[in-house]
Every structure is written in C-alpha cells, then in structure tokens.
Scaffold this motif. Sequence first.
Motif, short mmCIF file in Angstrom:
data_model
loop_
_atom_site.label_atom_id
_atom_site.label_comp_id
_atom_site.label_asym_id
_atom_site.label_seq_id
_atom_site.Cartn_x
_atom_site.Cartn_y
_atom_site.Cartn_z
N UNK A 1 43.11 38.87 40.78
CA UNK A 1 41.70 38.75 41.12
C UNK A 1 40.82 39.42 40.08
N UNK A 2 39.54 39.02 40.09
CA UNK A 2 38.55 39.69 39.27
C UNK A 2 37.22 39.67 40.02
N UNK A 3 36.41 40.71 39.83
CA UNK A 3 35.13 40.81 40.54
C UNK A 3 35.23 41.74 41.72
N UNK A 4 34.06 42.08 42.30
CA UNK A 4 34.00 43.07 43.36
C UNK A 4 33.52 42.51 44.70
N UNK A 5 32.23 42.18 44.81
CA UNK A 5 31.66 41.82 46.11
C UNK A 5 32.19 40.48 46.63
N UNK A 6 32.40 39.52 45.74
CA UNK A 6 32.97 38.22 46.11
C UNK A 6 33.99 37.86 45.03
N UNK A 7 35.17 38.52 45.07
CA UNK A 7 36.14 38.34 43.99
C UNK A 7 36.62 36.89 43.85
N UNK A 8 36.97 36.52 42.64
CA UNK A 8 37.63 35.25 42.38
C UNK A 8 39.13 35.52 42.33
N UNK A 9 39.87 34.86 43.20
CA UNK A 9 41.31 35.03 43.26
C UNK A 9 42.00 33.83 42.62
N UNK A 10 43.04 34.11 41.85
CA UNK A 10 43.89 33.07 41.30
C UNK A 10 45.19 33.09 42.08
N UNK A 11 45.44 32.01 42.81
CA UNK A 11 46.58 31.92 43.73
C UNK A 11 47.64 31.03 43.09
#
Length: 208
Positions: free
Chosen positions: A109-119
């Motif tokens: 993941x990257x980011x804090x309040x609304x992270x972008x996850x790579x699944x």
Amino acid sequence: MQTQNLAVHPELQLTIEKAREQNISEERLAVLKPLIEYIQTKMDQGKEVNLNFICTHNSRRSQFSQIWAQTAANYFGIPALCYSGGVEVTAFNERAVASIKRSGFRVSSKGDSNPIYLISHSDDKEPIKAFSKLFDDPINRADQFAAVMTCSHADENCPFIPGTEKRIPVRYDDPKEFDGTPEEAERYDQGSMQIASEMFYTFSQVKK
C-alpha cells in the motif's frame, strides 16, 4: 464448468479450493443467475465484460467483490474487468484488508487517509488496485458496464447510475456490525469467503 487457467499464489490457492467447496443455497443461486447471464451474453457477443461492484462507502463488501470477481475471472481465463465504487469516499477498511491478507493475497500500500492497495493474486497478472472511490471515478469504466449492487443502502438510494447497461442486485451482509468485537476477524473472513465462493461459482458457469 470452467477449469483453472491461472496459477495463483499457493496460500491463495488453498482459500480458493475451500471457497469452491462451499454450499450455495438455491436462493443465492437465483440471485447470481442474472449476473451469470449478463457475463455470458457479453461473451457470446464478443464484447468486453465490465462489472462495477457498488456499495455506499466502497469500503468492505464492494472491495471484497471486486477482488474476488477479478481473481475468479482471471483464474478461469474469462476476459472480464472488475471495478468497484461507492456513493461516498472513505477508505478500504483496514479490517477488510487484513482479511484479504489472511486469504493469501499479497498486499502492499501507499498513502495515508485513503491508501491505494495493490492486491496480488498471481505472479502472472498485474495486481488489483483497490482504494475507496465514487462509482464514476475515472479509474472505472464509464459506460457499457453492469452495476452490481452489493449493499441495500446503495441499491435503494441510487435509483440511477449513468452508463450502466444492467443493474444487478447481489447484496451481502455488512461485517461492520462486528467491528471491535471478539468475532470481528471471523465475521470478516466469513463475509469474504461467501463472496469468494459466489464469484468463483459465477465465473465457473460462463462458457468461453
């Protein structure tokens, strides 16, 4: 009945095998039938299959649905593009993320309040990008898609969704009600497993 077309991560393969052994009631089979028919019709017409799974916050059920549907489509070699969205932006709930990890997906993941996850479900496919967004976010297909409504609130409060070819209710119970309880992890995993079993059943029924 489709057979496996993609090698997935070993831990995830075990979860998929368990999901495919789950019993699906006649009532739920009837719920899934319009979704199967939509996918099959698009395949028969040689057209793209675009599915947008929608719930209010794009936080739990719609995320589970997108991830498991895309995994099932890839697993069986069905050329479908699966998206998700909501009517409000929050975040992919951390409890749901934890459940996806327990299922055997590899997550960054990257980011804090609304992270972008790579699944990641396979070394042979690009990871699924997951984050909370509106159903008409630019990352989602803007037209020629089926809106798959995964919660009653979004289904009842979004009478019109621009660009959709078909609206298909496939509602799931919200594990949110168990947040902060001793049953939390178990209930999230149960919800994820139900969605996994139903998405794998759905794509297993599509003829290429």
